[in-house]
Scaffold this motif. Structure first.
Motif, PDB file in Angstrom:
ATOM      1  N   LEU A  39     -21.996  28.042  13.062  1.00 36.58           N
ATOM      2  CA  LEU A  39     -23.893  28.479  14.127  1.00 36.58           C
ATOM      3  C   LEU A  39     -24.692  28.587  12.993  1.00 36.58           C
ATOM      4  O   LEU A  39     -25.438  27.482  13.360  1.00 36.58           O
ATOM      5  N   PHE A  54     -27.365  25.356  11.079  1.00 35.92           N
ATOM      6  CA  PHE A  54     -29.311  25.409  11.536  1.00 35.92           C
ATOM      7  C   PHE A  54     -30.227  26.102   9.952  1.00 35.92           C
ATOM      8  O   PHE A  54     -31.172  26.541   9.850  1.00 35.92           O
ATOM      9  N   SER A 102     -26.332  35.022  20.630  1.00 35.56           N
ATOM     10  CA  SER A 102     -26.620  33.785  19.642  1.00 35.56           C
ATOM     11  C   SER A 102     -26.479  32.413  20.877  1.00 35.56           C
ATOM     12  O   SER A 102     -27.212  31.488  19.310  1.00 35.56           O
ATOM     13  N   HIS A 114     -30.213  31.688  19.632  1.00 36.64           N
ATOM     14  CA  HIS A 114     -30.550  31.421  18.588  1.00 36.64           C
ATOM     15  C   HIS A 114     -29.766  30.129  18.748  1.00 36.64           C
ATOM     16  O   HIS A 114     -30.893  28.582  17.867  1.00 36.64           O
ATOM     17  N   ALA A 115     -28.943  29.627  19.089  1.00 34.83           N
ATOM     18  CA  ALA A 115     -28.622  28.021  19.107  1.00 34.83           C
ATOM     19  C   ALA A 115     -29.523  27.168  20.277  1.00 34.83           C
ATOM     20  O   ALA A 115     -29.970  25.598  19.478  1.00 34.83           O
ATOM     21  N   SER A 160     -22.191  17.919  19.901  1.00 34.53           N
ATOM     22  CA  SER A 160     -22.358  18.257  18.782  1.00 34.53           C
ATOM     23  C   SER A 160     -22.261  19.682  18.249  1.00 34.53           C
ATOM     24  O   SER A 160     -21.617  20.274  17.233  1.00 34.53           O
ATOM     25  N   LEU A 161     -22.336  20.563  19.213  1.00 34.46           N
ATOM     26  CA  LEU A 161     -21.922  22.008  19.006  1.00 34.46           C
ATOM     27  C   LEU A 161     -21.350  22.680  19.696  1.00 34.46           C
ATOM     28  O   LEU A 161     -20.897  23.896  19.627  1.00 34.46           O
ATOM     29  N   VAL A 182     -18.267  24.724  17.848  1.00 35.28           N
ATOM     30  CA  VAL A 182     -19.445  25.608  17.300  1.00 35.28           C
ATOM     31  C   VAL A 182     -19.200  26.640  18.057  1.00 35.28           C
ATOM     32  O   VAL A 182     -19.238  28.203  17.857  1.00 35.28           O
ATOM     33  N   TRP A 183     -20.173  26.878  19.004  1.00 38.28           N
ATOM     34  CA  TRP A 183     -20.722  27.772  20.029  1.00 38.28           C
ATOM     35  C   TRP A 183     -20.787  26.700  21.645  1.00 38.28           C
ATOM     36  O   TRP A 183     -22.181  26.507  21.796  1.00 38.28           O
ATOM     37  N   PRO A 184     -19.859  26.856  22.549  1.00 37.32           N
ATOM     38  CA  PRO A 184     -20.317  25.772  23.591  1.00 37.32           C
ATOM     39  C   PRO A 184     -20.684  26.447  24.207  1.00 37.32           C
ATOM     40  O   PRO A 184     -20.524  28.429  24.459  1.00 37.32           O
ATOM     41  N   ALA A 185     -20.993  26.335  25.551  1.00 36.94           N
ATOM     42  CA  ALA A 185     -22.270  27.008  26.423  1.00 36.94           C
ATOM     43  C   ALA A 185     -22.213  25.664  27.352  1.00 36.94           C
ATOM     44  O   ALA A 185     -21.954  24.782  27.800  1.00 36.94           O
ATOM     45  N   GLN A 226     -25.513  28.847  31.676  1.00 35.56           N
ATOM     46  CA  GLN A 226     -25.948  29.661  31.793  1.00 35.56           C
ATOM     47  C   GLN A 226     -26.788  29.262  29.620  1.00 35.56           C
ATOM     48  O   GLN A 226     -27.967  29.396  30.238  1.00 35.56           O
TER      49      GLN A 226
END
Lengths: 170, 170
Positions: free
Chosen positions: A95, A99, B2, B5-6, B28-29, B32-35, B39
DNA sequence: TTGGTCATGTAATTCGTTACATGATTGA
DNA sequence: TCAATCATGTAACGAATTACATGACCAA
């Protein structure tokens, strides 16, 4: 529900107390599925309530030794064969890479250089662990070795990738 | 923290609504960082309350466009340079491998064979994504390309490892 | 006797997922 | 007009982290 199955898995090898399991999580499972003391004790109670494990011995200082029941082993096998891993993988390391563009090139390269170092260290640690373990040929041991090999390859891959990435930033 | 910050990171590229950001997370994320939607909206409110982002435009259907504030950019840079990734990585895939010993060798090899297929598919998907994107040379684009390259190498590594692992089980 | 380890448990909080709930706008 | 998409928000629950709290046993 993976913590639950991690506990069942460890208990499939041998009976253990919460304290024993905690140490397994801090060592062998640390890089795969970390768990805290509080989480482990709570989940053990639930597993015992559900009949998947049972207290088969009590020792000094209130120690309770849990053993996997037949139902517990069945549940473990069911999890392995009938369900698919679906958990979303999260990587804070990656992550951040995404950035790095908001930093100066030097700062970004600094981050990646740090990552190279971390990957090398992790690789070294695993290599030592690998050498220190007596891998007898039983099933559990084979899987443990396979998992460790993953760690070695993963860190090697990550190091090479980060080295390549440093060169991409200018 | 996180997810926070994402969101700041995505908003550093351009202003966006919750709905826009949701789609960035889904594309794209995602790896890497699912949400989830819920949320994201919740966190956006908190970020606005904290003054790290602000509503700079309102559109049809109650659309709110958020923009990163100076404080938000400072927080993003601070996160990238002054804090270390420390999140414990969890891998359900690997956790399962650790316990394949409770299955028959055929079942265990079946699991690994499935993993080979999944890794190949993921690699293919990323390759297509890579080709479909116009990687202009700006900073954000460079980091996006680096992150994608990680995915390609990761899946290649995992495939080779799983192929090797199949041979270890007998 | 005292410091280290063994040993368990709970409370508070945060983070993440699923589900519920609503409604405006747009293009076919 | 109607289906798809755009758009937001909250409630309930479960999983994970951190902190608090306690105490027995053992070896030096």
């Amino acid at each position: 529900m993976s913590l639950r199955h991690a506990l069942l898995g460890l208990l499939s090898e041998r009976p253990a107390s919460g304290y024993d399991l905690l140490k397994s999580f801090d060592t062998s499972l640390a890089n795969v599925w970390p768990a805290t003391q509080s989480q482990i004790y709570t989940e053990l109670s639930k597993l015992a309530d559900a009949g998947l494990i049972s207290v088969t011995a009590e020792g000094p200082r209130g120690r309770k030794e849990y053993t996997l029941t037949d139902a517990g082993l069945a549940e473990l096998r069911h999890w392995l064969t009938e369900t698919k891993p679906q958990r979303n993988t999260r990587s804070e390391v990656l992550l951040r890479v995404f950035f790095l563009g908001v930093l100066t090139p030097e700062q970004a390269r600094g981050y990646l250089t740090e990552l190279i170092k971390l990957s090398e260290q992790a690789h070294e640690n695993l290599r030592h662990l690998d050498e220190s373990i007596d891998w007898d040929g039983d099933n559990l041991s084979v899987c443990g070795r396979i998992t460790l090999e993953y760690g070695l390859r993963f860190n090697a891959m990550r190091r090479e990738w980060a080295e390549w990435a440093v060169g991409q930033i200018r």
